[in-house]
Scaffold this motif. Sequence first.
Motif, short mmCIF file in Angstrom:
data_model
loop_
_atom_site.label_atom_id
_atom_site.label_comp_id
_atom_site.label_asym_id
_atom_site.label_seq_id
_atom_site.Cartn_x
_atom_site.Cartn_y
_atom_site.Cartn_z
N PHE A 192 0.56 -1.34 -0.11
CA PHE A 192 -0.03 -0.01 0.08
C PHE A 192 0.84 1.03 0.29
O PHE A 192 0.30 1.70 0.25
CB PHE A 192 -1.07 -0.09 0.86
N ASN A 193 2.33 1.14 0.00
CA ASN A 193 3.00 2.28 0.28
C ASN A 193 4.04 2.14 -0.88
O ASN A 193 4.66 2.92 -1.91
CB ASN A 193 4.20 2.35 1.23
N SER A 194 3.57 0.91 -2.41
CA SER A 194 4.10 0.61 -3.64
C SER A 194 3.28 1.79 -4.74
O SER A 194 1.74 1.93 -5.06
CB SER A 194 4.35 -0.50 -3.69
N PRO A 195 3.82 1.63 -6.05
CA PRO A 195 3.28 1.79 -6.98
C PRO A 195 1.98 0.88 -7.29
O PRO A 195 1.29 1.68 -8.24
CB PRO A 195 4.52 1.76 -8.21
N ARG A 196 2.00 -0.04 -7.02
CA ARG A 196 0.39 -0.59 -7.14
C ARG A 196 0.21 -0.84 -6.22
O ARG A 196 -1.11 -1.98 -6.32
CB ARG A 196 2.07 -2.34 -6.95
N ARG A 197 -0.77 0.43 -5.59
CA ARG A 197 -1.22 0.35 -4.46
C ARG A 197 -2.84 0.40 -4.64
O ARG A 197 -3.48 -0.07 -4.13
CB ARG A 197 -1.23 1.72 -3.48
N ASP A 198 -3.03 0.11 -6.31
CA ASP A 198 -4.19 0.44 -6.54
C ASP A 198 -4.42 -0.86 -6.92
O ASP A 198 -5.97 -1.24 -7.43
CB ASP A 198 -4.23 2.10 -7.17
N LYS A 199 -3.72 -1.23 -7.21
CA LYS A 199 -3.86 -2.43 -7.51
C LYS A 199 -4.26 -4.08 -6.69
O LYS A 199 -3.78 -2.96 -5.69
CB LYS A 199 -2.67 -3.16 -9.05
N LEU A 200 -4.59 -4.73 -7.20
CA LEU A 200 -4.91 -6.38 -6.11
C LEU A 200 -3.15 -6.34 -5.06
O LEU A 200 -2.24 -6.80 -6.03
CB LEU A 200 -5.28 -7.33 -6.89
N PHE A 201 -3.98 -6.83 -4.14
CA PHE A 201 -2.94 -7.37 -2.81
C PHE A 201 -3.69 -8.46 -2.82
O PHE A 201 -4.62 -8.83 -2.37
CB PHE A 201 -2.91 -6.32 -1.26
N THR A 202 -2.55 -10.02 -3.17
CA THR A 202 -3.17 -11.76 -2.90
C THR A 202 -2.54 -11.64 -2.18
O THR A 202 -1.30 -12.01 -2.05
CB THR A 202 -3.56 -11.95 -3.75
N THR A 203 -3.23 -12.68 -1.11
CA THR A 203 -2.80 -13.57 -0.02
C THR A 203 -2.79 -15.20 -0.54
O THR A 203 -3.69 -15.33 -0.54
CB THR A 203 -2.90 -13.25 1.30
N VAL A 204 -1.82 -15.62 -0.66
CA VAL A 204 -2.01 -17.23 -0.63
C VAL A 204 -0.67 -17.80 0.59
O VAL A 204 -0.10 -17.74 0.99
CB VAL A 204 -0.92 -17.89 -1.67
N ASN A 205 -2.71 -18.43 1.35
CA ASN A 205 -1.11 -18.72 3.04
C ASN A 205 -0.47 -20.74 2.17
O ASN A 205 -1.65 -21.49 2.06
CB ASN A 205 -2.38 -19.08 3.48
N CYS A 206 0.82 -20.77 1.65
CA CYS A 206 0.77 -21.57 1.42
C CYS A 206 1.07 -23.00 2.66
O CYS A 206 0.52 -24.48 2.00
CB CYS A 206 2.80 -21.48 0.87
N SER A 207 0.60 -22.98 3.69
CA SER A 207 0.64 -24.06 4.98
C SER A 207 -0.87 -24.24 4.57
O SER A 207 -1.35 -25.69 5.01
CB SER A 207 0.58 -23.46 5.69
N ALA A 208 -2.37 -23.47 3.74
CA ALA A 208 -3.79 -23.89 3.90
C ALA A 208 -3.61 -25.02 2.81
O ALA A 208 -5.28 -24.94 2.43
CB ALA A 208 -3.78 -22.56 4.51
N ILE A 209 -2.69 -24.63 1.72
CA ILE A 209 -3.74 -25.13 0.43
C ILE A 209 -3.22 -26.74 0.13
O ILE A 209 -2.05 -27.09 0.88
CB ILE A 209 -3.27 -25.01 -0.76
N PRO A 210 -3.57 -27.61 0.39
CA PRO A 210 -3.53 -29.39 -0.24
C PRO A 210 -2.18 -29.48 -0.89
O PRO A 210 -2.53 -28.44 -1.98
CB PRO A 210 -4.56 -29.25 -0.64
N GLU A 211 -1.30 -30.19 -1.25
CA GLU A 211 -0.78 -30.26 -1.76
C GLU A 211 -0.56 -30.74 -3.25
O GLU A 211 -0.52 -29.84 -4.12
CB GLU A 211 1.05 -31.32 -1.12
#
Length: 472
Positions: A192-211
């Motif tokens: 949110f302090n980067s030039p991409r602030r108006d674009k998507l921020f997506t979280t992928v929680n690697c521990s929550a996705i089955p292998e």
Amino acid sequence: MTTTVKHRASVLVVDDDKAFHVATSAVLNDEGYTVKAVTSAHEAIDELRQRTYDIVLSDLVMEKMDGLQLLEHIQTHYPETPALMITGFGSIETAVKAMKSGAFDYLSKPCNNDELRIKVRRALDHQRNRRALSTLQEEVNKLYTFHNIKSRNKKMRDIFELVKKVAETDVTVLIRGETGTGKELIAKAIHFNSPRRDKLFTTVNCSAIPEQLFESELFGYVKGAFTGADRDRKGRAEETDSGTLFLDEIGYIPYSSQTKLLRFLQDKSFDRVGGTETITSDVRIIAATNQPLEEMIADGAFREDVFYRLNIFPITLPPLRERLEDIPLLAEHFIEKYGTSFGKHVQQISSSVISSMMNYSWKGNIRELENIIKRAIIKAEGECITDIDLPENDVHTGAGSPPDIATAIENNIAFKDYMKSISVDAEMKYLITALKAHRGNINRIARMMGVDRKTIYRKLSEYSIDIDRFRS
Ligand SMILES: Nc1ncnc2c1ncn2[C@@H]1O[C@H](COP(=O)(O)OP(=O)(O)OP(=O)(O)O)[C@@H](O)[C@H]1O
Ligand SMILES: [Mg+2]
């Protein structure tokens, strides 16, 4: 008597045909809009300078300055104002041009009243949505300004400076730190302090996705790639094009997917599962972990080349027990944040609570502090949090007692860390009890604990134990 003044949407009509003014004004007034009609693009520009219009409805073909030029002016100076263009016989090509240059919609002349109503309403709805979105966006941006990330600690202040600098770039960042130290908060602050602030921020929680689903989640799949893949689907990497992808708990990424991740980290390219086409996505990558990746590399559980690609700009957040000066600051911050929730009016915290807090081990770090303050606010009788509002057997007992299992789980403390906290606690209690029993006789205690005297002295200073207390 009070009257409520409802905002009437305003429409600026631009057309050199006065008959058109009369007809449209009648329809739009009936809809409850304020209408102003002008006969040239120049007049429209003057009008827009003087007051704000919610939408502009303009003819395309006018003398001197035409609708396309007016559209360009609106897009440059009032990008949030939708423009509806009116096309007459023979101006279809210009209408196509107008749509391509960003007109919201078009109406053909002679205008059908229903079509006019519907299209104007749609443009207004769109404009309201955009305004709401930009207000929301501003709120979110504010949430992650550095102003809301609290710390007086020198190490943390230095980290903030680094984070501000790295936010400007597209460099991959690896955030490390114990659970609850603020890794996700920092990741968001970077975005949110980067030039991409108006674009998507997506979280992928690697521990929550089955292998077996990991690659399709991250990179998408093509129809027929596996049972159930009944259509093509974009993965998170592709959806987040031009935004920031936050790979949380990166240590949990399946080993089998690490080669594909490596390629993605190298040149942001990948294939969808089952696909053959190479796709490139312009994403900024931030990863976080509280796992010892170096040890995992040594154990063959994490690829070294992936680590190097991630570790370009490492940031390690210190645990709360190493920045005790932040405890009062954060406690106040959370009181300000939640003090008036739950029907309460809590504004202060007693100094005795703060001093117990300073002696506590905070294995769950800031999240644990946040939870304890929230619970204390619920329990508090008056405006001030006092000792009785603290959880039993927890902060109260001070001196680094480990949390009970339920608290540990609630605060996301990994089993390994939990075991460590228990053994540290047991060691400290053993040491204190032995010191009492043997009146501070270091030789004896060293023998009992199976370590040398130097180690005992180190432990005494680590646990801030004053040996003289036991020697009298
Ligand atoms: N410096 C800070 N100032 C204010 N709030 C903070 C600060 N650091 C962390 N917090 C708050 O503490 C909570 C935990 O932070 P966050 O979720 O970012 O931690 P984390 O390191 O990602 O934890 P985990 O490893 O368990 O995922 C959040 O509610 C966050 O807003
Ligand atoms: Mg986190």
